[in-house]
Design an enzyme around this catalytic site. Structure first.
Site, PDB file in Angstrom:
ATOM      1  N   THR A 117       0.830  -1.202   0.000  1.00 19.70           N
ATOM      2  CA  THR A 117       0.000   0.000   0.000  1.00 19.70           C
ATOM      3  C   THR A 117       0.865   1.254   0.000  1.00 19.70           C
ATOM      4  O   THR A 117       2.002   1.229   0.457  1.00 19.70           O
ATOM      5  CB  THR A 117      -0.912  -0.029   1.248  1.00 19.70           C
ATOM      6  OG1 THR A 117      -1.638  -1.258   1.256  1.00 19.70           O
ATOM      7  CG2 THR A 117      -1.904   1.115   1.263  1.00 19.70           C
ATOM      8  N   SER A 169      -8.418  -2.107   5.225  1.00 23.36           N
ATOM      9  CA  SER A 169      -7.909  -1.373   6.379  1.00 23.36           C
ATOM     10  C   SER A 169      -7.470   0.032   6.011  1.00 23.36           C
ATOM     11  O   SER A 169      -7.141   0.828   6.900  1.00 23.36           O
ATOM     12  CB  SER A 169      -6.726  -2.123   7.006  1.00 23.36           C
ATOM     13  OG  SER A 169      -7.157  -3.322   7.602  1.00 23.36           O
TER      14      SER A 169
END
Length: 305
Positions: free
Chosen positions: A123, A189
């Site tokens: 990410t 998340s």
């Protein structure tokens, strides 16, 4: 167009993406911590970190059980953030660490199977504030290294199927909130944050990569900025402590022996952290001055024009 999910915390308004993002967990954890005295403590106080750790455990337990794509499952969003429910969860925080809590039963919650999502990293995050006062806080992921390993028209295709629960149903047939379905978005998340003051003015924007640890990373910086009034570089540099269930991972090399010993006396056994490091980008606006910080753990930089 999806509206941001915003809730007050202290003298601020904290805004995050709604499900299937896990921003709800950040808001719930902040509300839980309002029932503690963490704001009157500080980053050198073992009791402050104990309260942080226990709030994280409660946040993850509820997030894992109930958050999924609201187009496919009923996410009890209002119940998870209900003041009475939050107070009942905060009441589970003791003076010493005990066994990790199980998910609660917020108002409006349907029976859900336990979650079995093995969410990898992969990410990126960035924050932009331009001269017109527009603010972007963006977390993006293709999942794992180079996602699926395939490209189309110059774009790396993601591998987000790995963000679904690998065990979709219980023996009694109850489905996991994050079970895989056609056209369903996986729970994420990723939780970029924008904070406003009570007059609606921009105060801070932040976020980090880190897989499921993103929630603990972001919560740490929110506590440091909003509760402890630290400057962004000091907030980002604080040690990362990630507790998801029974395990408590920490950056032991960034913690004083006194802090480690203090947490041990409170029932917290720390292990050296594993997995993806944080990669914060943070911009704050305080006293009419913009201040930025990039995580020293990675290659990020702060640029001004």
């Amino acid at each position: 167009q999806t509206k941001a999910l915003c809730r007050p915390h202290r003298a601020f308004l904290v805004c995050v993406p709604p499900p299937p993002s896990s921003g709800e967990g950040l808001l719930q954890a902040l509300e839980i911590l309002e029932h503690t005295d963490i704001a009157s403590r500080g980053p050198d106080d073992p009791k402050a970190w104990l309260e942080f750790i226990q709030a994280c455990r409660l946040m993850y337990a509820d997030r894992d059980r109930y958050v999924g794509d609201p187009d496919f499952v009923s996410v009890p969003l209002q119940g998870l953030l209900d003041p009475a429910y939050v107070a009942s969860r905060a009441a589970l925080i003791g003076d010493v660490a005990g066994p990790p809590p199980v998910a609660g039963t917020p108002p409006g919650a349907a029976p859900r199977a336990p979650d079995a999502t093995a969410e990898p990293g992969g990410t990126s995050h960035f924050v932009v504030v331009d001269s017109d006062g527009d603010v972007v806080s963006m977390t993006t992921s293709v999942e794992s290294v180079f996602g699926s390993g395939r490209m189309s028209h110059g774009f790396v295709l993601n591998n987000q199927l790995t963000d679904f629960s690998f065990s979709p149903v219980e023996a009694d047939g109850a489905q996991a909130a994050n079970a895989v379905d056609p056209r369903k978005r996986p729970r994420s998340s990723m939780s970029p944050v924008i904070v406003l003051d009570r007059k609606g003015r921009f105060y801070a924007a932040l976020g980090s990569p880190g897989g499921p640890a993103i929630l603990a990373f972001n919560l740490k910086v929110l506590v440091a900025l909003l509760d402890w009034d630290l400057p962004p570089d000091k907030a980002v540099a604080l040690p990362n402590i990630v507790t998801h269930g029974a395990s408590v991972g920490a950056e032991l090399d960034k913690m004083s022996p006194a802090l480690v010993a203090g947490l041990a006396s409170l029932g917290v056994t720390l292990r050296a952290g594993q997995g993806e490091d944080s990669g914060f980008h943070v911009v704050t606006a305080k006293g009419g001055r913009l201040r930025g910080a990039a995580d020293p753990r990675r290659e990020g930089v702060v640029l001004g024009y």
